[in-house]
Motif scaffolding. Structure first.
Motif: not given
Length: 125
Positions: A1-8
């Motif tokens: 899962m992309p880091l960007a999704y964790w940022c979300v």
């Protein structure tokens, strides 16, 4: 899962953090918490304002990340911009609580630019 999704995910939880901080600043009637906000000390009222601002900015960020990822933008670029956005939003809240309005506005603008960049990246790919 992309880091960007964790940022979300973290961005989705950020308003809850600011609300908790605001409530810790005084007596808040949990039956009608919004009516109690005006009785909080200024620092905690500003934390509540950071809470509402974080909620207001979350949908655009979440949509931008999802759009960029699904449109094939390089994940490294999205991840970098999403992490920058999230860091700026955390700093924004800290500056809000600290009553540093000019710096807060500058950081808000930088976060907005990062979010716009995420959103428009597919147009240039």
């Amino acid at each position: 899962m992309p880091l960007a999704y964790w940022c979300v995910l973290v961005a989705a939880l950020l308003p809850i953090f600011w609300a908790g901080y605001a409530k810790a600043g005084g007596r808040v009637d949990n039956h009608c918490p919004r009516e109690s906000i005006d009785s909080l000390p200024p620092q905690y009222r500003r934390a509540y304002a950071a809470h509402t601002n974080a909620y207001e900015n979350f949908p655009f960020f979440a949509a931008a990340v999802i759009i960029a990822v699904t449109q094939g933008v390089p994940l490294a670029t999205i991840n970098t911009l999403a992490a920058a956005y999230l860091a700026l939003r955390v700093v924004h809240g800290i500056l809000y609580v600290g009553n540093l309005s000019t710096a807060r506005s500058i950081v808000y603008g930088l976060a907005l630019l990062a979010n716009i960049a995420i959103f428009v990246l597919p147009a240039f790919g």
